[in-house]
Write a protein that holds these residues in place. Structure first.
Motif, PDB file in Angstrom:
ATOM      1  N   LEU A 195       0.849  -1.173  -0.041  1.00 37.35           N
ATOM      2  CA  LEU A 195      -0.024   0.470  -0.160  1.00 37.35           C
ATOM      3  C   LEU A 195       0.870   1.003   0.446  1.00 37.35           C
ATOM      4  CD1 LEU A 195      -2.954  -1.394   2.566  1.00 37.35           C
ATOM      5  CD2 LEU A 195      -3.139  -0.748   0.136  1.00 37.35           C
ATOM      6  N   VAL A 196       1.914   1.409   0.680  1.00 36.70           N
ATOM      7  CA  VAL A 196       3.026   2.672   0.958  1.00 36.70           C
ATOM      8  C   VAL A 196       3.424   3.263  -0.357  1.00 36.70           C
ATOM      9  CG1 VAL A 196       4.667   3.713   2.050  1.00 36.70           C
ATOM     10  CG2 VAL A 196       2.972   2.022   3.497  1.00 36.70           C
ATOM     11  N   SER A 197       3.378   2.227  -1.079  1.00 32.48           N
ATOM     12  CA  SER A 197       4.296   2.234  -1.662  1.00 32.48           C
ATOM     13  C   SER A 197       3.858   2.510  -3.300  1.00 32.48           C
ATOM     14  CB  SER A 197       4.599   0.473  -2.575  1.00 32.48           C
ATOM     15  OG  SER A 197       5.452   0.368  -3.821  1.00 32.48           O
ATOM     16  N   ALA A 198       2.190   1.990  -3.116  1.00 30.95           N
ATOM     17  CA  ALA A 198       1.414   1.863  -4.517  1.00 30.95           C
ATOM     18  C   ALA A 198       0.839   3.511  -4.069  1.00 30.95           C
ATOM     19  CB  ALA A 198       0.631   1.049  -4.374  1.00 30.95           C
ATOM     20  N   VAL A 199       1.094   3.472  -3.208  1.00 34.61           N
ATOM     21  CA  VAL A 199       0.657   5.228  -2.528  1.00 34.61           C
ATOM     22  C   VAL A 199       1.207   6.622  -2.351  1.00 34.61           C
ATOM     23  CG1 VAL A 199      -1.142   6.973  -1.272  1.00 34.61           C
ATOM     24  CG2 VAL A 199      -1.836   3.807  -1.713  1.00 34.61           C
ATOM     25  N   LEU A 200       2.354   6.144  -1.612  1.00 38.20           N
ATOM     26  CA  LEU A 200       3.225   7.480  -1.827  1.00 38.20           C
ATOM     27  C   LEU A 200       4.755   6.403  -2.233  1.00 38.20           C
ATOM     28  CD1 LEU A 200       3.083   7.373   2.359  1.00 38.20           C
ATOM     29  CD2 LEU A 200       1.675   8.592   0.551  1.00 38.20           C
ATOM     30  N   GLY A 201       4.900   5.347  -2.929  1.00 38.55           N
ATOM     31  CA  GLY A 201       6.239   5.676  -3.860  1.00 38.55           C
ATOM     32  C   GLY A 201       7.183   4.471  -3.012  1.00 38.55           C
ATOM     33  N   ASN A 202       8.047   4.501  -3.674  1.00 34.00           N
ATOM     34  CA  ASN A 202       9.216   3.734  -3.422  1.00 34.00           C
ATOM     35  C   ASN A 202      10.056   4.026  -2.632  1.00 34.00           C
ATOM     36  OD1 ASN A 202       8.149   1.851  -5.229  1.00 34.00           O
ATOM     37  ND2 ASN A 202       9.584   2.465  -6.214  1.00 34.00           N
ATOM     38  N   MET A 203      10.215   5.796  -2.081  1.00 36.24           N
ATOM     39  CA  MET A 203      11.123   6.087  -1.546  1.00 36.24           C
ATOM     40  C   MET A 203      10.061   5.849   0.385  1.00 36.24           C
ATOM     41  SD  MET A 203      14.479   7.108  -3.244  1.00 36.24           S
ATOM     42  CE  MET A 203      14.506   8.211  -1.362  1.00 36.24           C
ATOM     43  N   VAL A 204       9.043   6.514   0.059  1.00 36.55           N
ATOM     44  CA  VAL A 204       8.271   5.794   1.342  1.00 36.55           C
ATOM     45  C   VAL A 204       8.449   4.567   1.795  1.00 36.55           C
ATOM     46  CG1 VAL A 204       6.527   6.655   2.451  1.00 36.55           C
ATOM     47  CG2 VAL A 204       7.337   8.096   1.334  1.00 36.55           C
ATOM     48  N   ALA A 205       7.993   3.905   0.894  1.00 42.71           N
ATOM     49  CA  ALA A 205       8.007   2.441   0.877  1.00 42.71           C
ATOM     50  C   ALA A 205       9.571   1.429   1.450  1.00 42.71           C
ATOM     51  CB  ALA A 205       7.881   1.624  -0.273  1.00 42.71           C
ATOM     52  N   MET A 206      10.703   2.559   1.120  1.00 40.41           N
ATOM     53  CA  MET A 206      12.361   1.856   1.589  1.00 40.41           C
ATOM     54  C   MET A 206      11.685   2.505   3.071  1.00 40.41           C
ATOM     55  SD  MET A 206      14.939   2.571  -1.461  1.00 40.41           S
ATOM     56  CE  MET A 206      15.871   3.478  -0.930  1.00 40.41           C
ATOM     57  N   LEU A 207      11.482   3.335   3.033  1.00 37.56           N
ATOM     58  CA  LEU A 207      11.760   4.084   5.027  1.00 37.56           C
ATOM     59  C   LEU A 207      10.761   3.197   5.922  1.00 37.56           C
ATOM     60  CD1 LEU A 207      11.711   8.111   3.764  1.00 37.56           C
ATOM     61  CD2 LEU A 207      14.135   6.369   4.796  1.00 37.56           C
ATOM     62  N   VAL A 208       9.977   3.072   5.174  1.00 43.05           N
ATOM     63  CA  VAL A 208       8.595   2.199   6.174  1.00 43.05           C
ATOM     64  C   VAL A 208       9.307   0.909   6.233  1.00 43.05           C
ATOM     65  CG1 VAL A 208       6.317   0.900   5.946  1.00 43.05           C
ATOM     66  CG2 VAL A 208       6.627   3.690   5.054  1.00 43.05           C
ATOM     67  N   ASN A 209      10.315  -0.181   5.065  1.00 39.07           N
ATOM     68  CA  ASN A 209      10.621  -1.411   4.803  1.00 39.07           C
ATOM     69  C   ASN A 209      11.914  -1.318   6.197  1.00 39.07           C
ATOM     70  OD1 ASN A 209      11.020  -3.517   4.434  1.00 39.07           O
ATOM     71  ND2 ASN A 209      12.346  -3.307   3.052  1.00 39.07           N
ATOM     72  N   LEU A 210      12.356   0.202   5.807  1.00 46.74           N
ATOM     73  CA  LEU A 210      13.912   0.220   7.233  1.00 46.74           C
ATOM     74  C   LEU A 210      13.257  -0.143   8.817  1.00 46.74           C
ATOM     75  CD1 LEU A 210      17.016   0.487   7.282  1.00 46.74           C
ATOM     76  CD2 LEU A 210      16.322   3.214   7.055  1.00 46.74           C
ATOM     77  N   ALA A 211      11.826   1.290   9.080  1.00 46.99           N
ATOM     78  CA  ALA A 211      11.490   0.449  10.059  1.00 46.99           C
ATOM     79  C   ALA A 211      10.774  -0.272  10.351  1.00 46.99           C
ATOM     80  CB  ALA A 211      10.139   1.762  10.081  1.00 46.99           C
ATOM     81  N   LEU A 212      10.251  -1.162   9.566  1.00 45.51           N
ATOM     82  CA  LEU A 212       9.613  -2.448  10.008  1.00 45.51           C
ATOM     83  C   LEU A 212      11.054  -3.629  10.034  1.00 45.51           C
ATOM     84  CD1 LEU A 212       6.434  -2.395   8.324  1.00 45.51           C
ATOM     85  CD2 LEU A 212       6.906  -2.338  10.152  1.00 45.51           C
ATOM     86  N   LEU A 213      11.995  -3.359   9.544  1.00 48.72           N
ATOM     87  CA  LEU A 213      13.024  -4.506   9.502  1.00 48.72           C
ATOM     88  C   LEU A 213      12.889  -4.630  11.326  1.00 48.72           C
ATOM     89  CD1 LEU A 213      15.317  -6.437   7.977  1.00 48.72           C
ATOM     90  CD2 LEU A 213      16.988  -4.240   9.060  1.00 48.72           C
ATOM     91  N   LEU A 214      13.166  -4.407  11.703  1.00 52.22           N
ATOM     92  CA  LEU A 214      13.681  -4.635  13.542  1.00 52.22           C
ATOM     93  C   LEU A 214      12.409  -5.143  13.730  1.00 52.22           C
ATOM     94  CD1 LEU A 214      16.343  -4.424  14.580  1.00 52.22           C
ATOM     95  CD2 LEU A 214      15.467  -2.723  15.901  1.00 52.22           C
ATOM     96  N   PRO A 215      11.336  -5.249  13.611  1.00 53.05           N
ATOM     97  CA  PRO A 215      10.181  -6.294  14.482  1.00 53.05           C
ATOM     98  C   PRO A 215      10.391  -7.116  13.289  1.00 53.05           C
ATOM     99  CG  PRO A 215       9.036  -3.827  13.881  1.00 53.05           C
ATOM    100  CD  PRO A 215      11.618  -3.496  13.407  1.00 53.05           C
ATOM    101  N   GLN A 216      10.599  -7.094  12.287  1.00 52.68           N
ATOM    102  CA  GLN A 216      10.423  -8.997  11.992  1.00 52.68           C
ATOM    103  C   GLN A 216      11.503  -9.831  12.000  1.00 52.68           C
ATOM    104  OE1 GLN A 216      10.288  -8.151   7.001  1.00 52.68           O
ATOM    105  NE2 GLN A 216      10.094  -6.083   7.670  1.00 52.68           N
ATOM    106  N   LEU A 217      12.808  -9.056  11.893  1.00 48.89           N
ATOM    107  CA  LEU A 217      13.811  -9.710  12.465  1.00 48.89           C
ATOM    108  C   LEU A 217      13.455 -10.518  13.984  1.00 48.89           C
ATOM    109  CD1 LEU A 217      16.754  -7.630  11.325  1.00 48.89           C
ATOM    110  CD2 LEU A 217      16.222  -9.775  10.080  1.00 48.89           C
ATOM    111  N   ALA A 218      12.988  -9.612  14.457  1.00 49.80           N
ATOM    112  CA  ALA A 218      12.664 -10.150  15.901  1.00 49.80           C
ATOM    113  C   ALA A 218      11.756 -11.088  16.339  1.00 49.80           C
ATOM    114  CB  ALA A 218      12.223  -9.255  17.330  1.00 49.80           C
ATOM    115  N   ALA A 219      10.478 -11.288  15.439  1.00 48.43           N
ATOM    116  CA  ALA A 219       9.366 -11.365  15.487  1.00 48.43           C
ATOM    117  C   ALA A 219      10.457 -13.342  14.436  1.00 48.43           C
ATOM    118  CB  ALA A 219       8.173 -11.582  14.476  1.00 48.43           C
TER     119      ALA A 219
END
Length: 123
Positions: free
Chosen positions: A39-63
């Motif tokens: 959704l972020v990639s489709a609506v806000l673009g790839n740059m914002v999607a990269m930032l969201v992906n970076l923000a979710l990296l630690l929770p993904q690794l922990a889970a």
């Protein structure tokens, strides 16, 4: 554990690499991350999607680490993801396995009453 509970639990424990996470907690969170990234990639673009992906990296690794702990494996096995195809297949196979009984990483996630765990040592 339902979708909302899983996402909340993973985000609350975003830097907690100890403990265990059941299949529902992990896979619902993975689904939420995929939906958010799409959704972020489709609506806000790839740059914002990269930032969201970076923000979710630690929770993904922990889970992922807690999910591997649930099967008695070290969280470091997530590094298999760097091995194309074979590493991914092994990792997905492990992450899809059912919870095992108590192990070195703790008692395990709460299971519904109608779910029976395999006996220890059964493969």
């Amino acid at each position: 554990m339902d979708f909302q509970q899983s996402v909340k639990a993973c985000l609350k424990k975003y830097v907690e690499f100890n403990g265990r996470a059941g299949r529902p907690e992990f896979w619902w969170f993975v689904l939420a991350v995929v939906i958010v990234q799409f959704l972020v990639s489709a609506v806000l673009g790839n740059m914002v999607a990269m930032l969201v992906n970076l923000a979710l990296l630690l929770p993904q690794l922990a889970a992922g680490s807690r999910r591997l702990h649930d099967m008695g494996k070290s969280g470091w096995f997530q590094l298999l993801g760097f091995i194309p195809v074979i590493g991914w297949a092994v990792l997905i196979y492990w992450l899809a396995q059912p919870s095992v009984g108590p192990n070195a990483y703790g008692e395990g996630p709460a299971l519904p009453a109608d779910v029976a765990l395999p006996p220890p040592g059964a493969a």
